[in-house]
Design a protein around this motif. Structure first.
Motif, mmCIF file in Angstrom:
data_model
loop_
_atom_site.group_PDB
_atom_site.id
_atom_site.type_symbol
_atom_site.label_atom_id
_atom_site.label_comp_id
_atom_site.label_asym_id
_atom_site.label_seq_id
_atom_site.Cartn_x
_atom_site.Cartn_y
_atom_site.Cartn_z
ATOM 1 N N ASP A 70 0.848 -1.188 0.000
ATOM 2 C CA ASP A 70 0.000 0.000 0.000
ATOM 3 C C ASP A 70 0.884 1.239 0.000
ATOM 4 O O ASP A 70 1.963 1.254 0.602
ATOM 5 C CB ASP A 70 -0.880 0.052 1.259
ATOM 6 C CG ASP A 70 -1.978 -0.986 1.250
ATOM 7 O OD1 ASP A 70 -2.315 -1.491 0.157
ATOM 8 O OD2 ASP A 70 -2.493 -1.296 2.348
ATOM 9 N N ARG A 71 0.408 2.285 -0.660
ATOM 10 C CA ARG A 71 1.112 3.561 -0.535
ATOM 11 C C ARG A 71 1.025 4.034 0.907
ATOM 12 O O ARG A 71 -0.038 3.992 1.528
ATOM 13 C CB ARG A 71 0.503 4.590 -1.481
ATOM 14 C CG ARG A 71 0.826 4.319 -2.958
ATOM 15 C CD ARG A 71 0.460 5.503 -3.817
ATOM 16 N NE ARG A 71 0.850 5.297 -5.197
ATOM 17 C CZ ARG A 71 0.773 6.233 -6.134
ATOM 18 N NH1 ARG A 71 0.293 7.441 -5.823
ATOM 19 N NH2 ARG A 71 1.162 5.972 -7.362
ATOM 20 N N THR A 137 5.549 3.083 -1.265
ATOM 21 C CA THR A 137 4.855 2.100 -0.442
ATOM 22 C C THR A 137 5.641 1.854 0.840
ATOM 23 O O THR A 137 6.813 2.237 0.965
ATOM 24 C CB THR A 137 4.701 0.767 -1.186
ATOM 25 O OG1 THR A 137 6.010 0.191 -1.370
ATOM 26 C CG2 THR A 137 4.030 0.967 -2.539
ATOM 27 N N TYR A 138 4.999 1.181 1.800
ATOM 28 C CA TYR A 138 5.690 0.823 3.033
ATOM 29 C C TYR A 138 6.901 -0.071 2.732
ATOM 30 O O TYR A 138 7.977 0.096 3.325
ATOM 31 C CB TYR A 138 4.747 0.091 3.984
ATOM 32 C CG TYR A 138 3.587 0.928 4.470
ATOM 33 C CD1 TYR A 138 3.790 2.003 5.327
ATOM 34 C CD2 TYR A 138 2.280 0.631 4.084
ATOM 35 C CE1 TYR A 138 2.725 2.771 5.779
ATOM 36 C CE2 TYR A 138 1.210 1.387 4.532
ATOM 37 C CZ TYR A 138 1.437 2.458 5.371
ATOM 38 O OH TYR A 138 0.390 3.213 5.815
ATOM 39 N N ARG A 139 6.721 -1.009 1.814
ATOM 40 C CA ARG A 139 7.804 -1.926 1.480
ATOM 41 C C ARG A 139 8.999 -1.154 0.892
ATOM 42 O O ARG A 139 10.138 -1.416 1.243
ATOM 43 C CB ARG A 139 7.317 -2.986 0.493
ATOM 44 C CG ARG A 139 8.324 -4.120 0.290
ATOM 45 C CD ARG A 139 7.921 -5.033 -0.876
ATOM 46 N NE ARG A 139 6.586 -5.592 -0.739
ATOM 47 C CZ ARG A 139 6.309 -6.692 -0.038
ATOM 48 N NH1 ARG A 139 7.283 -7.334 0.597
ATOM 49 N NH2 ARG A 139 5.076 -7.162 0.000
ATOM 50 N N GLN A 140 8.722 -0.209 0.014
ATOM 51 C CA GLN A 140 9.802 0.560 -0.590
ATOM 52 C C GLN A 140 10.545 1.395 0.442
ATOM 53 O O GLN A 140 11.787 1.463 0.420
ATOM 54 C CB GLN A 140 9.226 1.463 -1.686
ATOM 55 C CG GLN A 140 8.760 0.705 -2.918
ATOM 56 C CD GLN A 140 7.968 1.586 -3.871
ATOM 57 O OE1 GLN A 140 7.375 2.599 -3.475
ATOM 58 N NE2 GLN A 140 7.947 1.203 -5.149
ATOM 59 N N ILE A 141 9.824 2.015 1.345
ATOM 60 C CA ILE A 141 10.459 2.845 2.372
ATOM 61 C C ILE A 141 11.340 1.997 3.283
ATOM 62 O O ILE A 141 12.476 2.371 3.604
ATOM 63 C CB ILE A 141 9.394 3.589 3.196
ATOM 64 C CG1 ILE A 141 8.684 4.617 2.313
ATOM 65 C CG2 ILE A 141 10.017 4.266 4.415
ATOM 66 C CD1 ILE A 141 7.467 5.237 2.956
ATOM 67 N N ARG A 146 15.433 1.526 5.444
ATOM 68 C CA ARG A 146 15.484 0.755 6.695
ATOM 69 C C ARG A 146 14.709 1.436 7.826
ATOM 70 O O ARG A 146 15.146 1.456 8.978
ATOM 71 C CB ARG A 146 16.940 0.511 7.112
ATOM 72 C CG ARG A 146 17.744 -0.260 6.077
ATOM 73 C CD ARG A 146 19.178 -0.480 6.533
ATOM 74 N NE ARG A 146 19.967 -1.151 5.522
ATOM 75 C CZ ARG A 146 20.009 -2.470 5.334
ATOM 76 N NH1 ARG A 146 19.295 -3.253 6.121
ATOM 77 N NH2 ARG A 146 20.753 -2.993 4.379
ATOM 78 N N VAL A 147 13.575 1.994 7.474
ATOM 79 C CA VAL A 147 12.714 2.668 8.447
ATOM 80 C C VAL A 147 11.305 2.107 8.329
ATOM 81 O O VAL A 147 10.746 2.056 7.232
ATOM 82 C CB VAL A 147 12.690 4.192 8.220
ATOM 83 C CG1 VAL A 147 11.675 4.857 9.144
ATOM 84 C CG2 VAL A 147 14.073 4.791 8.456
ATOM 85 N N LYS A 148 10.749 1.696 9.461
ATOM 86 C CA LYS A 148 9.393 1.168 9.482
ATOM 87 C C LYS A 148 8.407 2.260 9.893
ATOM 88 O O LYS A 148 8.742 3.184 10.645
ATOM 89 C CB LYS A 148 9.286 0.000 10.469
ATOM 90 C CG LYS A 148 10.060 -1.240 10.052
ATOM 91 C CD LYS A 148 9.831 -2.369 11.042
ATOM 92 C CE LYS A 148 10.549 -3.638 10.615
ATOM 93 N NZ LYS A 148 10.301 -4.763 11.564
ATOM 94 N N ALA A 149 7.191 2.128 9.409
ATOM 95 C CA ALA A 149 6.123 3.048 9.790
ATOM 96 C C ALA A 149 5.698 2.787 11.233
ATOM 97 O O ALA A 149 5.827 1.675 11.755
ATOM 98 C CB ALA A 149 4.927 2.869 8.856
ATOM 99 N N LEU A 150 5.172 3.818 11.872
ATOM 100 C CA LEU A 150 4.584 3.673 13.199
ATOM 101 C C LEU A 150 3.151 3.176 13.055
ATOM 102 O O LEU A 150 2.461 3.525 12.098
ATOM 103 C CB LEU A 150 4.592 5.018 13.925
ATOM 104 C CG LEU A 150 5.960 5.678 14.117
ATOM 105 C CD1 LEU A 150 5.796 7.037 14.784
ATOM 106 C CD2 LEU A 150 6.874 4.789 14.939
ATOM 107 N N GLU A 151 2.708 2.370 14.000
ATOM 108 C CA GLU A 151 1.355 1.818 13.925
ATOM 109 C C GLU A 151 0.385 2.655 14.736
ATOM 110 O O GLU A 151 0.664 3.019 15.891
ATOM 111 C CB GLU A 151 1.319 0.379 14.418
ATOM 112 C CG GLU A 151 -0.055 -0.259 14.271
ATOM 113 C CD GLU A 151 -0.087 -1.736 14.640
ATOM 114 O OE1 GLU A 151 -1.205 -2.270 14.819
ATOM 115 O OE2 GLU A 151 0.991 -2.346 14.742
#
Length: 286
Positions: A70-71, A137-141, A146-151
Motif C-alpha cells: 500500500d502507498r 509504499t511501506y515496502r519501498q520505504i 530501513r525505516v518502518k512506519a509507526l502503527e
C-alpha cells in the motif's frame, strides 16, 4: 496551535550530561550481593518513522489493515496544510499534493525526502488531523531506508498513560503522561472533541504540531500533538480553553493538548483508501 517558531527559540538548551571519568571503574559488587531486579522495560521510542515538514512535524503511519505494498500515509495536523488552516466545518478529501517530508531514522538523522501524491484527508473540525498519501509504499520505504512506519492504535488511551511526543521538526522528544481529556477544546474559531490533555512535563513549542504521541508501553501512536495554552488567554489563537459538559470553561496556562487518532482506523479500507462511509467511521465528512 503549534507551528514554526521565531528565531529566539532556535537555540534549544540541552541539559548537561554527567559521566564518570574514563579512568574510573565501578567497584565490584560483593560476591554475596543478589542480582538487581529489573522492572519490565517500556517500548523504545525514537525518531524512526517520524518526518519533518517545512513548518510542522509528522510521522509515517500504518493501520492494522495496511499492507506492505500500500502507498504509505503521513500523519500530521490539519492546521499544517500547505494551503493554510481549514476553516471550521471544512473537510479536505482527495486533494492533489506534491509536498515533501524529511524522513528520520532512529537517531534523528534525515535519510530521505518522501513525496506526497495527495492529501487523503484533512480537517480542523472535531479534530485537527491531516493524512497524506505518499508516492512510496511501506515496502519501498523499509527496503530503501530501513525505516518502518509507526502503527496507529485502535483503542482509546487511558488517563495516566505514559507517552512521548516525538517532534521530527525539532528532533526533540517530550515525555509525560495523559492527564485527562477535554470534553471540548476551543481555540479561536475551532472546536475539537475529546482532546488529550498532557501533564506539564510535555511543554511543547511551535514546530511540534503534528508530532505523533506514542504510548511508551506499546510503541503505538495514540494521538497527534496539536496545541498548547501559551499565555493564559481564554479560547484564543494559541490559547485553547476547555469546555466541559455543563459549559464551564477552564483555562490551563502552559498545558498542551493532542487529538486522539483511534478514530482513523475505521475510516480506512483496502489499499489505505479513506472511506468516510465505512461502518464505524465518525470522522467529519465534507
Amino acid at each position: 496551535m503549534k507551528k514554526s517558531l521565531a528565531g529566539a527559540l532556535l537555540a534549544l538548551a540541552l541539559p548537561g550530561l554527567g559521566a564518570a571519568p574514563a579512568s574510573a571503574a565501578p567497584a565490584p559488587a560483593p560476591a554475596s550481593a543478589p542480582a538487581p531486579v529489573r522492572a519490565p522495560e517500556a517500548a523504545a521510542v525514537g525518531f524512526a518513522g517520524t518526518v519533518a515538514l517545512n513548518n510542522c512535524s509528522g510521522s509515517v503511519v500504518r493501520l492494522p489493515q495496511s499492507r506492505p505494498d500500500d502507498r504509505a500515509l503521513v500523519l500530521s495536523n490539519g492546521h499544517c496544510l500547505e494551503s493554510g488552516m481549514p476553516a471550521a466545518g471544512v473537510v479536505v478529501v482527495d486533494r492533489p499534493s506534491t509536498r515533501g517530508f524529511d524522513l528520520l531514522n532512529s537517531a534523528g538523522t534525515r535519510v530521505a525526502t518522501l513525496r506526497a501524491s495527495r492529501i487523503a484527508y484533512a480537517t480542523m473540525t472535531d479534530t485537527d488531523v491531516a493524512l497524506y498519501e505518499l508516492t512510496s509504499t511501506y515496502r519501498q520505504i523499509e527496503k530503501r531506508h530501513r525505516v518502518k512506519a509507526l502503527e496507529l492504535d485502535t483503542s482509546r488511551p487511558a488517563r495516566g498513560t505514559s507517552i512521548k511526543v516525538v517532534s521530527g521538526y525539532w528532533k526533540r522528544i517530550y515525555g509525560c503522561s495523559t492527564d485527562g481529556f477535554a470534553h471540548r477544546l476551543k481555540e479561536g474559531g475551532w472546536t475539537w472533541k475529546d482532546s488529550i490533555r498532557y501533564t506539564a512535563a510535555c511543554d511543547t513549542i511551535g514546530g511540534t504540531s503534528g508530532a505523533p504521541v506514542v504510548d511508551t508501553a506499546t510503541g503505538k501512536v495514540v494521538a497527534v500533538n496539536n496545541t498548547r495554552n501559551e499565555s493564559g488567554g481564554r479560547c484564543t489563537l494559541n490559547n485553547p480553553c476547555e469546555v466541559d459538559e455543563n459549559g464551564t470553561v477552564a483555562v490551563r496556562r502552559g498545558i498542551g493538548y493532542a487529538q486522539q487518532t483511534y478514530t482513523i482506523a475505521p475510516c480506512v479500507g483496502t489499499g489505505n483508501e479513506v472511506d468516510l462511509d465505512r461502518p464505524g467511521c465518525t470522522l467529519p465528512k465534507p
